[in-house]
Design a protein around this motif. Structure first.
Motif, PDB file in Angstrom:
ATOM      1  N   ASP A   1      68.918  10.687 -16.818  1.00 44.60           N
ATOM      2  CA  ASP A   1      68.315  11.104 -15.188  1.00 44.60           C
ATOM      3  C   ASP A   1      67.460  12.607 -15.710  1.00 44.60           C
ATOM      4  N   PRO A   2      66.355  12.520 -15.576  1.00 46.28           N
ATOM      5  CA  PRO A   2      65.841  14.081 -15.587  1.00 46.28           C
ATOM      6  C   PRO A   2      65.591  14.850 -14.542  1.00 46.28           C
ATOM      7  N   TYR A   3      66.100  14.512 -13.483  1.00 47.84           N
ATOM      8  CA  TYR A   3      65.916  15.241 -12.200  1.00 47.84           C
ATOM      9  C   TYR A   3      67.255  14.813 -11.212  1.00 47.84           C
ATOM     10  N   VAL A   4      68.344  16.035 -11.738  1.00 48.54           N
ATOM     11  CA  VAL A   4      69.320  15.899 -10.953  1.00 48.54           C
ATOM     12  C   VAL A   4      69.641  17.284 -10.170  1.00 48.54           C
ATOM     13  N   GLN A   5      69.798  17.322  -8.950  1.00 49.98           N
ATOM     14  CA  GLN A   5      69.832  18.628  -8.106  1.00 49.98           C
ATOM     15  C   GLN A   5      71.222  18.863  -7.968  1.00 49.98           C
ATOM     16  N   THR A   6      71.539  20.156  -8.284  1.00 50.94           N
ATOM     17  CA  THR A   6      72.971  20.719  -8.209  1.00 50.94           C
ATOM     18  C   THR A   6      73.049  21.842  -7.442  1.00 50.94           C
ATOM     19  N   PRO A   7      74.130  22.162  -6.756  1.00 47.17           N
ATOM     20  CA  PRO A   7      74.076  23.395  -6.117  1.00 47.17           C
ATOM     21  C   PRO A   7      74.380  24.634  -6.687  1.00 47.17           C
ATOM     22  N   LEU A   8      74.717  24.786  -7.729  1.00 49.72           N
ATOM     23  CA  LEU A   8      74.876  25.809  -8.644  1.00 49.72           C
ATOM     24  C   LEU A   8      73.605  26.137  -9.937  1.00 49.72           C
ATOM     25  N   LEU A   9      73.458  25.242 -10.394  1.00 49.79           N
ATOM     26  CA  LEU A   9      72.462  25.179 -11.333  1.00 49.79           C
ATOM     27  C   LEU A   9      71.053  24.684 -11.097  1.00 49.79           C
ATOM     28  N   GLY A  10      70.809  24.388  -9.994  1.00 47.45           N
ATOM     29  CA  GLY A  10      69.673  23.706  -9.632  1.00 47.45           C
ATOM     30  C   GLY A  10      69.035  22.613 -10.091  1.00 47.45           C
ATOM     31  N   LYS A  11      68.030  22.365 -10.647  1.00 47.17           N
ATOM     32  CA  LYS A  11      67.475  20.899 -11.198  1.00 47.17           C
ATOM     33  C   LYS A  11      67.928  21.167 -12.526  1.00 47.17           C
ATOM     34  N   ILE A  12      68.724  20.008 -12.902  1.00 47.47           N
ATOM     35  CA  ILE A  12      69.001  19.925 -14.138  1.00 47.47           C
ATOM     36  C   ILE A  12      68.733  18.191 -14.765  1.00 47.47           C
ATOM     37  N   ASN A  13      68.922  17.850 -16.045  1.00 50.20           N
ATOM     38  CA  ASN A  13      68.775  16.579 -16.455  1.00 50.20           C
ATOM     39  C   ASN A  13      70.105  16.321 -17.197  1.00 50.20           C
ATOM     40  N   VAL A  14      70.465  15.087 -17.045  1.00 43.93           N
ATOM     41  CA  VAL A  14      71.668  14.471 -17.570  1.00 43.93           C
ATOM     42  C   VAL A  14      71.396  13.278 -18.480  1.00 43.93           C
ATOM     43  N   LYS A  15      72.205  13.267 -19.550  1.00 46.71           N
ATOM     44  CA  LYS A  15      72.198  11.966 -20.451  1.00 46.71           C
ATOM     45  C   LYS A  15      73.450  11.474 -20.882  1.00 46.71           C
ATOM     46  N   ASN A  16      73.730  10.303 -20.791  1.00 48.10           N
ATOM     47  CA  ASN A  16      75.209   9.797 -21.250  1.00 48.10           C
ATOM     48  C   ASN A  16      74.896   8.792 -22.393  1.00 48.10           C
ATOM     49  N   GLU A  17      75.346   9.103 -23.528  1.00 48.00           N
ATOM     50  CA  GLU A  17      75.247   8.139 -24.540  1.00 48.00           C
ATOM     51  C   GLU A  17      76.421   7.442 -24.989  1.00 48.00           C
ATOM     52  N   LEU A  18      76.505   6.198 -24.786  1.00 47.93           N
ATOM     53  CA  LEU A  18      77.812   5.425 -25.357  1.00 47.93           C
ATOM     54  C   LEU A  18      77.312   4.621 -26.252  1.00 47.93           C
ATOM     55  N   GLY A  19      78.309   4.359 -27.384  1.00 51.21           N
ATOM     56  CA  GLY A  19      77.960   3.688 -28.449  1.00 51.21           C
ATOM     57  C   GLY A  19      79.353   2.861 -29.085  1.00 51.21           C
ATOM     58  N   TYR A  20      79.339   1.774 -29.684  1.00 53.53           N
ATOM     59  CA  TYR A  20      80.238   1.154 -30.388  1.00 53.53           C
ATOM     60  C   TYR A  20      79.863   0.471 -31.439  1.00 53.53           C
ATOM     61  N   SER A  21      80.520   0.720 -32.955  1.00 51.56           N
ATOM     62  CA  SER A  21      80.058   0.166 -33.975  1.00 51.56           C
ATOM     63  C   SER A  21      81.374  -0.204 -34.837  1.00 51.56           C
ATOM     64  N   ARG A  22      81.157  -1.246 -35.772  1.00 47.18           N
ATOM     65  CA  ARG A  22      82.018  -1.785 -36.454  1.00 47.18           C
ATOM     66  C   ARG A  22      81.342  -1.875 -37.918  1.00 47.18           C
ATOM     67  N   TRP A  23      81.649  -1.137 -38.908  1.00 44.45           N
ATOM     68  CA  TRP A  23      81.184  -1.128 -40.109  1.00 44.45           C
ATOM     69  C   TRP A  23      82.021  -1.390 -41.321  1.00 44.45           C
ATOM     70  N   ASP A  24      82.080  -2.319 -42.160  1.00 47.10           N
ATOM     71  CA  ASP A  24      82.860  -2.747 -43.278  1.00 47.10           C
ATOM     72  C   ASP A  24      82.402  -2.139 -44.705  1.00 47.10           C
ATOM     73  N   TYR A  25      82.837  -1.135 -44.905  1.00 47.45           N
ATOM     74  CA  TYR A  25      82.690  -0.309 -46.289  1.00 47.45           C
ATOM     75  C   TYR A  25      83.383  -0.797 -47.354  1.00 47.45           C
ATOM     76  N   ASP A  26      83.126  -0.350 -48.354  1.00 53.03           N
ATOM     77  CA  ASP A  26      83.827  -0.906 -49.682  1.00 53.03           C
ATOM     78  C   ASP A  26      85.227  -0.545 -49.794  1.00 53.03           C
ATOM     79  N   SER A  27      85.991   0.486 -49.219  1.00 59.33           N
ATOM     80  CA  SER A  27      87.198   0.987 -49.206  1.00 59.33           C
ATOM     81  C   SER A  27      88.106   0.714 -47.919  1.00 59.33           C
ATOM     82  N   TYR A  28      87.195   0.586 -46.954  1.00 60.42           N
ATOM     83  CA  TYR A  28      87.930   0.725 -45.412  1.00 60.42           C
ATOM     84  C   TYR A  28      86.984   0.037 -44.291  1.00 60.42           C
ATOM     85  N   VAL A  29      87.608  -0.234 -43.259  1.00 61.40           N
ATOM     86  CA  VAL A  29      86.725  -0.995 -42.184  1.00 61.40           C
ATOM     87  C   VAL A  29      86.919   0.020 -40.946  1.00 61.40           C
ATOM     88  N   GLU A  30      85.812   0.541 -40.380  1.00 62.60           N
ATOM     89  CA  GLU A  30      85.853   1.438 -39.087  1.00 62.60           C
ATOM     90  C   GLU A  30      85.347   0.866 -37.982  1.00 62.60           C
TER      91      GLU A  30
END
Length: 248
Positions: free
Chosen positions: A121-150
């Motif tokens: 959201d590039p335009y969020v109005q707040t009482p203290l900071l005024g106009k700000i932008n907010v980004k929320n990044e979520l992620g899930y991954s599963r990788w099978d490496y040679d020695s372990y699974v994460e």
């Protein structure tokens, strides 16, 4: 401003670099056009000056028509480590209006997969900071490496604010990983890393899309510490500088 989009006129006016009462300047019109074009939501942009007034003033008429703001993207590739890989992504550049952006997709390879989701959201109005932008990044991954699974879950929240000519970004990042290992070097278990970060950017390029002159610098600092629940304690610093000069 004649605007048919789901974007408030004041948000568009911020991209216009000329002010009322200034001398007519084609370069400022071109810069304003490019700023609005970079928003990525308009199919038609018209900027026309009316020189028929006798009072010495020339109103500028800006006409905007919203285009397609939703898109699907796909990718296919190969590398020597993971073999074939492919991905799909859905993007909405005007999610519920006012230039909010939503992204969701998946990347699949021989070793595993990654699923990212981004809300911006590039335009969020707040009482203290005024106009700000907010980004929320979520992620899930599963990788099978040679020695372990994460199995890794991440969340990164970034707040941005322009102040005294600089772009400031600060936020919080959480990484929770589950390791399943068959060798002693990589211990199996759950691991939590929490960190705070800050980034400052100075962008003096003459164009973000086709820069020919100017410079760009940024400094990034990230601190993970046990005081905020992290199991690791570290400091990460990253500096970047670019100088751009066109030669005839």
């Amino acid at each position: 401003i004649n605007n048919s989009s789901k974007i408030n006129n004041e948000l568009i006016a911020e991209k216009i670099v000329y002010k009322e009462g200034e001398l007519y300047d084609v370069l400022k019109l071109e810069t304003s056009y490019e700023n609005i074009y970079q928003l990525g939501v308009f199919d038609q942009i018209k900027m026309e000056a009316d020189f028929n007034h006798t009072d010495g003033k020339s109103p500028i008429n800006l006409t905007l028509e919203e285009g397609k703001t939703k898109e699907f993207a796909s990718s296919l590739g190969y590398d020597t480590q993971d073999g074939m890989r492919g991905g799909v992504e859905y993007i909405d550049h005007n999610f519920f209006g006012n230039l909010r952006e939503f992204r969701a997709g998946a990347t699949i390879a021989k070793r595993g997969y990654t699923i990212p989701i981004v809300i911006y959201d590039p335009y969020v109005q707040t009482p203290l900071l005024g106009k700000i932008n907010v980004k929320n990044e979520l992620g899930y991954s599963r990788w099978d490496y040679d020695s372990y699974v994460e199995n890794l879950f991440t969340e990164r929240v970034t707040v941005g604010k322009s102040f005294i000519g600089l772009d400031h970004f600060f936020g919080f990042q959480m990484e929770h990983s589950e390791i399943k290992s068959g060798i002693p070097v990589f211990l199996s278990g759950n691991y939590l890393i929490n960190s705070l970060f800050y980034r400052v950017v100075i962008d003096k390029r003459d164009s973000q899309m086709d820069a020919k002159n100017g410079y760009y610098t940024s400094l990034y600092a990230e601190k993970s510490m046990k005081q905020i629940g992290s199991e690791l304690d570290y400091v990460k610093l990253l500096a970047e500088a670019r100088y751009i000069k066109e030669f005839a």
